[in-house]
Every structure is written in structure tokens, then in C-alpha cells.
Design an enzyme around this catalytic site. Structure first.
Site, PDB file in Angstrom:
ATOM      1  N   LYS A 122      31.817  42.453  46.850  1.00 37.85           N
ATOM      2  CA  LYS A 122      33.192  42.510  46.348  1.00 37.85           C
ATOM      3  C   LYS A 122      33.190  43.241  45.014  1.00 37.85           C
ATOM      4  O   LYS A 122      32.505  42.831  44.083  1.00 37.85           O
ATOM      5  CB  LYS A 122      33.762  41.100  46.182  1.00 37.85           C
ATOM      6  CG  LYS A 122      35.228  41.076  45.754  1.00 37.85           C
ATOM      7  CD  LYS A 122      35.806  39.680  45.871  1.00 37.85           C
ATOM      8  CE  LYS A 122      37.263  39.644  45.439  1.00 37.85           C
ATOM      9  NZ  LYS A 122      37.824  38.282  45.607  1.00 37.85           N
ATOM     10  N   GLY A 135      39.013  49.606  43.627  1.00 40.07           N
ATOM     11  CA  GLY A 135      37.926  49.029  44.409  1.00 40.07           C
ATOM     12  C   GLY A 135      36.944  48.211  43.593  1.00 40.07           C
ATOM     13  O   GLY A 135      35.930  47.743  44.109  1.00 40.07           O
ATOM     14  N   ASP A 269      46.123  36.863  55.012  1.00 43.26           N
ATOM     15  CA  ASP A 269      44.897  37.673  54.911  1.00 43.26           C
ATOM     16  C   ASP A 269      43.827  36.940  54.115  1.00 43.26           C
ATOM     17  O   ASP A 269      42.681  37.392  54.065  1.00 43.26           O
ATOM     18  CB  ASP A 269      45.195  39.027  54.256  1.00 43.26           C
ATOM     19  CG  ASP A 269      45.850  38.881  52.890  1.00 43.26           C
ATOM     20  OD1 ASP A 269      46.941  38.303  52.829  1.00 43.26           O
ATOM     21  OD2 ASP A 269      45.258  39.317  51.895  1.00 43.26           O
ATOM     22  N   ASP A 279      38.320  34.122  49.417  1.00 45.36           N
ATOM     23  CA  ASP A 279      39.072  34.912  48.431  1.00 45.36           C
ATOM     24  C   ASP A 279      39.473  34.090  47.216  1.00 45.36           C
ATOM     25  O   ASP A 279      40.622  33.691  47.059  1.00 45.36           O
ATOM     26  CB  ASP A 279      40.313  35.563  49.072  1.00 45.36           C
ATOM     27  CG  ASP A 279      39.964  36.934  49.629  1.00 45.36           C
ATOM     28  OD1 ASP A 279      38.763  37.233  49.725  1.00 45.36           O
ATOM     29  OD2 ASP A 279      40.884  37.688  49.960  1.00 45.36           O
TER      30      ASP A 279
HETATM   31  P1  AMP Z   1      44.024  39.775  47.387  1.00 44.42           P
HETATM   32  O1  AMP Z   1      45.311  39.517  46.664  1.00 44.42           O
HETATM   33  O2  AMP Z   1      42.814  39.737  46.522  1.00 44.42           O
HETATM   34  O3  AMP Z   1      43.871  38.967  48.624  1.00 44.42           O
HETATM   35  O4  AMP Z   1      44.104  41.317  47.839  1.00 44.42           O
HETATM   36  C1  AMP Z   1      45.117  41.839  48.648  1.00 44.42           C
HETATM   37  C2  AMP Z   1      44.759  43.229  49.082  1.00 44.42           C
HETATM   38  O5  AMP Z   1      44.613  44.104  47.954  1.00 44.42           O
HETATM   39  C3  AMP Z   1      43.470  43.356  49.875  1.00 44.42           C
HETATM   40  O6  AMP Z   1      43.639  44.372  50.819  1.00 44.42           O
HETATM   41  C4  AMP Z   1      42.483  43.743  48.804  1.00 44.42           C
HETATM   42  O7  AMP Z   1      41.358  44.377  49.345  1.00 44.42           O
HETATM   43  C5  AMP Z   1      43.318  44.689  47.951  1.00 44.42           C
HETATM   44  N1  AMP Z   1      42.827  44.810  46.568  1.00 44.42           N
HETATM   45  C6  AMP Z   1      42.955  43.901  45.573  1.00 44.42           C
HETATM   46  N2  AMP Z   1      42.406  44.365  44.437  1.00 44.42           N
HETATM   47  C7  AMP Z   1      41.908  45.593  44.702  1.00 44.42           C
HETATM   48  C8  AMP Z   1      41.214  46.601  43.938  1.00 44.42           C
HETATM   49  N3  AMP Z   1      40.918  46.442  42.652  1.00 44.42           N
HETATM   50  N4  AMP Z   1      40.857  47.729  44.579  1.00 44.42           N
HETATM   51  C9  AMP Z   1      41.154  47.914  45.870  1.00 44.42           C
HETATM   52  N5  AMP Z   1      41.803  47.031  46.626  1.00 44.42           N
HETATM   53  C10 AMP Z   1      42.179  45.874  46.065  1.00 44.42           C
HETATM   54 MG    MG Z   2      42.475  38.833  49.886  1.00 41.46          MG
END
Ligand code: AMP
Ligand code: MG
Length: 517
Positions: A122, A135, A269, A279
Site C-alpha cells: 500500500k 499512489g 469497497d 482498509d
Molecule cells: P479509500 O477511501 O482509501 O478506501 O480509497 C478509495 C479509492 O481511492 C480507492 O480506489 C483507492 O485506491 C483510491 N486512493 C486513495 N488514496 C489514493 C492515492 N493516494 N493514490 C491513488 N489512489 C488512491
Molecule cells: Mg479503500
């Protein structure tokens, strides 16, 4: 060093294109992508239990080759970089394609016992699902994920695990308060580990696109790889399998409610098909008992994901999963059996867990009222959840003394105002204990096994972060060690069980968290 057998890649369709450019991905469940190397990787911490589960001994953990792999700087033999494709409902709305935006799978490691573990980095750089984001992950959120996964495991809560915390030697720019003041923060990569990282959203996306062939393929794969007991003709096994997913989810949420864990972003998700906590973002631990508390600043106004709503939200999420699976069934109404199983499992596990927390050998119907009254009191009087239940074990059921619980109060004025109410409740509770009739030493031992002394309190994680950002990793190691035995008294470690200090009440990271990570 690690043996890989990458079934997800081999058996499910992927994209041919190896490029991190953002795009919609159709007809495929993964995209090949290489981690982006980092400047100066350093292993800041690792979990010895996870290393052992992967057959990684001390020598392996100390090897430059493994460090390079855990940083995303190289792939070891058998590893393959890929990001999986999923969608999801976020805050109640269908959000379309999401996918692993900053998580890169390295493959499925098989240990000497034949157990399968997916390894995922991650923060290892952008993937086709990163949209416009970088990313990457900051050190503070990576410490929180690393420590909490391990703490949850040792508490007995199903969870993804964390093998390693690697500092990248690079900075990542984040606007933590979303107030137009971006700051360069240290970056990190966590290697997380689970038998499967498949989420509800993996099924929702092909269903939303009406790609039933892909959906069917994913269901068959998931059952075959991750639920071998349910293998067989899909038409016959789909409902029993969904029911199993519902049961596991019910168990999971009962655990969260028993230990005072608030996930903070229960989007579909972020729901694991295996019923694991997954997560770790703006999660938090309940300090003063408050059913409406949410650690997530983004959720502060609607409180969709607050402590008390987690059971209802998990059910709502299961309903979305049922919607996704329905097109595969001749009689989709049968999926309601699974949802009912969720309700039953959650209710039964919650009662069993709280009977244990209260030191009762069995849960009786009218105990619900005793517990409801306690919750109302704890809320009104701002009583610390973890501290209160731990201290309750010391109560003398013949002569209950409220003083035993003084330490669990945050405010002297509220303690005084609610003193009579607490005393009345303790009298009822003591009478109930006498009826239950368990010998005191046995009750003490049983209650201590049910009520952790140590959880990863929000302010403790924040202190470890503050020090780590100054280059001092000692508190990460101390917390990791203490949290390995959360139910043990560990006499020298009182500092790690203290209720939230006043300075932390309104400090960012200690009482509320933004999604910026
Ligand atoms: P989360 O809120 O962490 O569950 O993320 C929701 C979505 O945003 C998922 O598709 C993650 O992979 C993407 N995401 C969150 N932070 C980043 C980041 N810094 N770079 C790329 N994708 C991100
Ligand atoms: Mg997530």
C-alpha cells in the site's frame, strides 16, 4: 524465500496493457502494474507473527532483497505486480469504478503448510485506478494501518495483517485538513497480507456493467480459492456461500462493537469478502462511550459510519452485495436467507460477547435492559469504554463499590452528577452476578479474557506518529509489543492503558481524522 502461486492472475482475466495511466477497465479483474521505486527504503518495523506465517525468518527479514521488494523497488522471483479492479458504494452512493489506486498486489505466497497469502504493497505508486492521485501513502497513516492490523489480530478480531512498515526516504504532499495548506510529509509503504483482498466492490462493478460472464467467473473463482468448502455447481452453492459471507460479516461487526472499534469508512469497497477488517483509514477507538461518535471528519455531519450505526451499515452493504449477485440466480429472493443469517449472527455474537464482558456465564433476555441502561449511563457520564469494562471485573458482587470505576471517568463533574445512577446500576448488576453464581476468581479471569486492557487508543497511535516523524521508532515497537497481549495485565505498561489525556481531546489524529492519507 517466498513461493508464489498467483491464481488470481492465472485464472481471472486481466488487461494486456502495462501502464499506470488512469482509465476505465472493462472485461478484466486486474491490470499489470509495477511498483514505483523509492529513494531510500528503510524497514521501520515488521510483525514477527506475519513473517513467521510466511516462513520468513530473521535472516530473510534482514535481507536487502526482501527490503527492496517490500519497498516496491524490485520484484522477487515469482512476484508479479498487479492492481485489482473493483467498484463500490461510497457514503451510500454508487461510485462506479474505484480499484486498487495505490495498492499493488505482489502475488499469492504459499507457506510450508500450504496456506495461501496475498501480499499487497500500500503506497507503492500509481496504478490505472489512481485517478489523479499519487499512489503514495504518508508515514502517519501507514503507522496507523501497520499497528492497528496487528492490534486487531491479537484482540481476536478478523483482520488483514501487516508484514512490514517501510519508510521510503521520500516525501508525500498532503493537505491534511483540506484547507489549502499542503505539507510535505514522510512517505511509507505497508506490506499487507491476507488470504484474499477481494471486496464486495469486486462483485458490484461487473454487475453494474451487466458483465454477467465476468461476474460469474469471479464468484466461481472466489468460492474455489477462498471458500473451498462451498465448491460445486454455482447455481446450488451461490446462496449458501453468500449466507456464509453474511455470517462472517455478522461476526466481524460484533467484534468491532465489543472492542469499541469504529472503522470510519464502511464503503462497500472497504468490505472484505472474507469478513476481515480491511482498509485502515480514518478509523478510531471509542474513548468516552458515545454511540454517535465517528472518527472520520468527512463523516462528521451525517455520521453515517458512527460507532452505533456499524451493524446497520454492514447489513446495507450486504444488501448491495446481494443486489450484485442477484442476476446470477433464478430465484434471487433466496439471498434474503443470507441477510437474515447476518441479523441472527450479529445479534447472537453481540449478546455472547457482552455476556462475557459483563462476566455472565449466559445471556438472559432481560440482560438487554441492564446493558442498555449501562450504555445510556456511560454515554451521559462520558465514561471510558475500555477502562470501564476492564475495571468492572474487580467489582465485589457482595459489596459493589463505585470507587473501583473512578478511573474510567473523564470528568469529575459528570461523575458526581451521575454517582447515584451508577450506584443504582451497580446494585442491579451485582444482583445479576450473584444470580449467575460464578466464583469471583473465575469471573475475574473470564472478564479479563473478554475485556482488553490495551487497545490502540487514538492518542497513543498519534504519539507514536509524532515520534516517528522525528526519526524515533521506539514507540512503534513498544506499542507493537504491548498490543500483542492486550488481555494481559502487563503491570509495567500502565502508560499504554491510560484513558485519553485532556490534551488529546480535540487534537487532530487523536479524536478525529481526515481521509487524507
Ligand atoms: P479509500 O477511501 O482509501 O478506501 O480509497 C478509495 C479509492 O481511492 C480507492 O480506489 C483507492 O485506491 C483510491 N486512493 C486513495 N488514496 C489514493 C492515492 N493516494 N493514490 C491513488 N489512489 C488512491
Ligand atoms: Mg479503500
Amino acid at each position: 524465500m517466498l513461493n508464489f502461486d498467483n491464481r488470481y492472475l492465472r485464472e481471472l482475466p486481466g488487461e494486456p496493457l502495462r501502464s499506470p495511466l488512469p482509465r476505465q477497465v472493462f472485461g478484466a479483474l486486474w491490470s499489470p502494474v509495477d511498483p514505483t521505486p523509492v529513494a531510500a527504503p528503510r524497514l521501520l518495523a515488521h510483525s514477527r507473527e506475519v513473517a513467521a506465517a510466511l516462513d520468513l525468518d530473521d535472516e530473510a527479514m534482514a535481507s536487502p532483497a526482501l527490503l527492496a521488494a517490500l519497498a516496491g523497488n524490485r520484484l522477487l522471483p515469482g512476484m508479479a505486480g498487479y492492481a485489482s479492479c473493483y467498484g463500490g458504494h461510497q457514503f451510500g452512493q454508487w461510485a462506479g469504478q474505484l480499484g486498487d489506486g495505490r495498492a499493488i498486489l505482489l502475488g499469492e505466497a504459499i507457506n510450508h503448510r500450504g496456506e495461501r497469502y496475498e501480499l499487497q504493497l500500500k503506497g507503492a505508486g500509481p496504478t490505472p485506478y489512481a485517478r489523479r492521485a499519487d499512489g503514495r501513502a504518508v508515514l502517519r497513516s501507514s503507522i496507523r494501518e501497520f499497528l492497528c492490523s496487528e492490534a486487531m489480530h491479537h484482540l481476536g478480531v478478523p483482520t488483514t495483517r501487516a508484514l512490514s512498515l517501510v519508510g521510503t526516504g521520500e516525501t508525500v504532499v498532503r493537505d491534511m485538513f483540506y484547507d489549502g495548506h499542503p505539507v510535505a510529509e514522510p512517505g511509507a509503504v505497508v506490506c499487507r497480507v491476507a488470504p484474499s483482498f477481494i471486496r464486495f466492490g469486486h462483485f458490484e462493478l461487473p454487475a453494474a456493467r451487466n458483465d454477467l460472464g465476468l461476474l460469474r467467473q469471479l464468484v466461481a473463482f472466489t468460492i474455489d480459492r477462498d471458500f473451498p468448502g462451498f465448491a460445486g455447481d454455482l447455481a446450488a452453492t451461490l446462496v449458501p456461500w453468500f449466507t456464509e459471507v453474511c455470517e462472517r460479516t455478522g461476526r466481524l461487526i460484533a467484534h468491532w462493537m465489543r472492542v469499541g472499534f469504529v472503522h470510519g469508512v464502511m464503503n462497500t469497497d472497504n468490505m472484505s469478502i472474507l469478513g476481515l477488517t480491511i482498509d485502515y483509514g480514518p478509523y478510531g477507538w471509542v474513548d468516552n462511550f458515545d454511540p454517535g461518535w465517528t472518527p472520520n471528519t468527512t463523516d462528521a455531519s451525517s455520521r453515517r459510519y458512527c460507532f452505533a450505526r456499524q451493524p446497520a451499515i454492514a447489513r446495507w452493504n450486504l444488501e448491495r452485495l446481494a443486489d450484485a449477485l442477484a442476476p446470477l440466480l433464478p430465484r434471487p429472493a433466496e439471498l434474503a436467507d443470507g441477510l437474515e443469517r447476518y441479523d441472527e449472527t450479529y445479534a447472537a455474537d453481540f449478546c455472547t460477547a457482552y455476556a462475557a464482558k459483563l462476566g455472565l456465564r449466559e445471556w438472559r433476555h432481560d440482560d438487554a435492559e441492564l446493558l442498555e441502561d449501562l450504555f445510556a449511563l456511560m454515554h451521559a457520564a462520558e465514561i471510558d469504554m475500555t477502562g470501564f469494562f476492564r475495571a468492572l471485573a474487580l467489582l465485589d458482587s457482595e459489596r459493589p463499590q463505585p470507587q473501583a470505576l473512578d478511573d474510567a471517568f473523564y470528568r469529575a463533574d459528570l461523575r458526581q452528577r451521575h454517582a447515584a445512577r451508577l450506584e443504582r446500576w451497580l446494585q442491579r448488576y451485582a444482583a445479576r452476578l450473584r444470580l449467575d453464581g460464578q466464583p469471583p476468581e473465575r469471573r475475574l479471569a473470564a472478564m479479563n479474557a473478554a475485556n482488553p486492557r490495551f487497545v490502540l487508543r487514538n492518542y497513543l497511535a498519534q504519539q507514536a506518529i509524532d515520534r516517528a516523524e522525528q526519526g524515533d521508532m521506539q514507540m512503534i515497537h513498544q506499542l507493537l509489543e504491548v498490543l500483542r497481549r492486550p488481555y494481559d495485565e502487563q503491570p509495567g505498561c500502565a502508560a499504554f492503558s491510560a484513558r485519553r489525556p485532556d490534551w488529546a481531546r480535540h487534537r487532530a489524529g487523536c479524536s478525529m481524522l481526515s481521509c487524507s492519507s
